[in-house]
Design a protein around this motif. Structure first.
Motif, PDB file in Angstrom:
ATOM      1  N   ALA A   8      -4.427 -61.793  41.342  1.00  0.00           N
ATOM      2  CA  ALA A   8      -4.265 -60.339  41.438  1.00  0.00           C
ATOM      3  C   ALA A   8      -2.817 -59.941  41.232  1.00  0.00           C
ATOM      4  O   ALA A   8      -2.517 -58.909  40.613  1.00  0.00           O
ATOM      5  CB  ALA A   8      -4.768 -59.851  42.805  1.00  0.00           C
ATOM      6  N   GLU A   9      -1.886 -60.758  41.730  1.00  0.00           N
ATOM      7  CA  GLU A   9      -0.465 -60.452  41.534  1.00  0.00           C
ATOM      8  C   GLU A   9      -0.089 -60.518  40.062  1.00  0.00           C
ATOM      9  O   GLU A   9       0.671 -59.686  39.557  1.00  0.00           O
ATOM     10  CB  GLU A   9       0.390 -61.428  42.340  1.00  0.00           C
ATOM     11  N   GLU A  10      -0.629 -61.531  39.351  1.00  0.00           N
ATOM     12  CA  GLU A  10      -0.312 -61.690  37.934  1.00  0.00           C
ATOM     13  C   GLU A  10      -0.922 -60.576  37.086  1.00  0.00           C
ATOM     14  O   GLU A  10      -0.401 -60.261  36.015  1.00  0.00           O
ATOM     15  CB  GLU A  10      -0.811 -63.055  37.431  1.00  0.00           C
ATOM     16  N   LEU A  11      -2.040 -60.006  37.548  1.00  0.00           N
ATOM     17  CA  LEU A  11      -2.729 -58.970  36.774  1.00  0.00           C
ATOM     18  C   LEU A  11      -2.400 -57.572  37.279  1.00  0.00           C
ATOM     19  O   LEU A  11      -3.148 -56.639  37.026  1.00  0.00           O
ATOM     20  CB  LEU A  11      -4.246 -59.204  36.827  1.00  0.00           C
ATOM     21  N   SER A  12      -1.287 -57.426  37.997  1.00  0.00           N
ATOM     22  CA  SER A  12      -0.890 -56.125  38.544  1.00  0.00           C
ATOM     23  C   SER A  12       0.360 -55.628  37.840  1.00  0.00           C
ATOM     24  O   SER A  12       1.251 -56.400  37.489  1.00  0.00           O
ATOM     25  CB  SER A  12      -0.629 -56.223  40.053  1.00  0.00           C
ATOM     26  N   CYS A  13       0.407 -54.329  37.633  1.00  0.00           N
ATOM     27  CA  CYS A  13       1.567 -53.673  37.019  1.00  0.00           C
ATOM     28  C   CYS A  13       2.708 -53.655  38.035  1.00  0.00           C
ATOM     29  O   CYS A  13       2.511 -53.291  39.192  1.00  0.00           O
ATOM     30  CB  CYS A  13       1.195 -52.262  36.581  1.00  0.00           C
ATOM     31  N   SER A  14       3.917 -54.041  37.600  1.00  0.00           N
ATOM     32  CA  SER A  14       5.051 -54.085  38.521  1.00  0.00           C
ATOM     33  C   SER A  14       5.596 -52.696  38.839  1.00  0.00           C
ATOM     34  O   SER A  14       6.479 -52.562  39.684  1.00  0.00           O
ATOM     35  CB  SER A  14       6.176 -54.932  37.911  1.00  0.00           C
TER      36      SER A  14
END
Length: 389
Positions: A8-14
């Motif tokens: 989920a962290e990798e697929l989240s917009c920063s």
């Protein structure tokens, strides 16, 4: 959720910290939601910077949708929604009180409790006033059902019929006549629609619970990273302070040594000049005394006495004053000053190289060495020069 959280962290917009919505990729290789990046660059204006690595673009780059990443995010969201709710969480129960189980007053006498509601008359009747619906043939085709509360609110304002169906496409309750206008829709009974939406809301609530747990863990991770960064920076600043203290000690030692050499040279030259000064004072006093005797002899009237005195004074020799050349050791002074200049140049050169290296290389996350030797230049004291005598 535990095994999906890293993904989920990798697929989240920063920028928005949520799963990507129509992800786009910058020329520097970072992904953002298109709307998030557009809004950021509109506010920022040229030159445009990547919100993640701060790469500068003088012209706003052309952004293309990352279809692969978009498909991955969609599959991830579907997998997340298909997960069962956590075992330690129970969704709140919906109120089981049905509208038919509540007390409804008779619309005819307004005193007795209604026992049935007529869906044609659109009214509720008590046992006494419901009798015509059983006795008179005119009311035999009127469907009856348990008392319905808030009958006026449940009436269709257009057809004056009870709204017994729900249209999911339009999200509204409709009556049987309204079905004609919703022929392209898929209306269903209120009980069925209610049960279906209740299940969907319960599932949505479970997903929200998982998201809240994930956000809680993310907050804890961010706070832990803040404390870790703070502790690491405090240690590095203490190491840096020690290094600069050592450098200052080296510079202070070099300054003390150079100053001592200059003072020793000053003392040597000053002492020799002081000795010459004392000799000159003595010679001047002797010559003044001889001058006074010569003047006194010339003033004598007795020739015999004059000759004896003059002959004696004539034999005394006088020489002009000679001042020996006493100068400081300029080579020594020049060497001391040059050592200070060399130390300053070396310090400036080392600092410049360090700044250029930091500007070219990305910021490293590793800690410094035990004494910061990886990033702090070392300085050696200039070699002592033997004073010239």
């Amino acid at each position: 959720m535990a095994e999906l959280f890293p993904l989920a962290e990798e697929l989240s917009c920063s920028i928005c910290l949520e799963p990507f919505k129509e992800p786009v990729t910058t020329p520097c290789g970072h992904n953002f939601c298109r709307s998030c990046l557009d809004e950021t660059w509109v506010v920022q204006g040229p030159p445009y910077r990547c919100p993640q690595c701060r790469t500068v673009y003088q012209v706003c780059p052309q952004l293309h949708k990352n279809t692969v990443l978009c498909a991955v995010v969609e599959q991830f969201l579907q997998a997340e929604q298909a997960r069962t709710p956590a075992d330690d969480w129970i969704p709140p129960a919906r109120s089981g009180a049905s509208s038919s189980a509540t007390e409804v007053a008779c619309d005819h006498c307004l005193k007795q409790l209604a026992v049935k509601t007529c869906l044609v008359c659109m009214a509720s009747f008590c046992q006494e006033h419901l009798r015509p619906h059983f006795d008179s043939p005119a009311f035999q085709d009127h469907p009856l059902q348990p008392p319905v509360r808030d009958l006026l609110r449940r009436k269709c304002p257009q057809h004056n019929r009870l709204r017994e169906l729900f249209c999911p496409e339009h999200g509204e309750c409709i009556c049987h006549i309204c079905v004609v206008e919703h022929k392209t829709c898929s209306p269903m009974l209120l009980s069925q629609a209610s049960a279906d939406l209740e299940n969907k809301l319960r599932h949505k609530l479970a997903v929200m619970y998982s998201h809240i747990n994930g956000a809680t863990r993310a907050l804890e991770d961010v706070r832990a990273k803040q404390h870790s960064v703070q502790d690491s920076m405090n240690r590095k600043m203490e190491q840096l302070r020690q290094e600069y203290m050592e450098m200052k000690a080296v510079i202070d030692s070099a300054e003390t040594s150079s100053t001592r050499k200059l003072k020793e040279e000053e003392k040597r030259v000053y002492g020799k000049l002081d000795t010459i000064y004392q000799v000159l004072v003595k010679k001047k006093n002797e010559m003044q005394s001889l001058k006074a005797e010569v003047e006194l002899t010339l003033a004598k009237g007795d020739e015999f006495e004059f000759l004896e005195k003059a002959a004696k004074l004539q034999g005394m020799s006088t020489k002009p004053v000679y001042i020996p050349k006493i100068d400081p050791d300029h080579e020594l002074i020049k060497g001391i000053y040059q050592s200070a200049l060399n130390l300053k140049s070396e310090l400036k050169r080392s600092l410049k190289q360090l700044q250029e290296k930091k500007a070219e290389e990305p910021i490293a996350s590793g800690d410094m060495g035990e004494h910061g030797s990886e990033s702090t230049p070392k300085y050696t004291r200039p070699a002592k020069k033997t004073p010239r005598k």
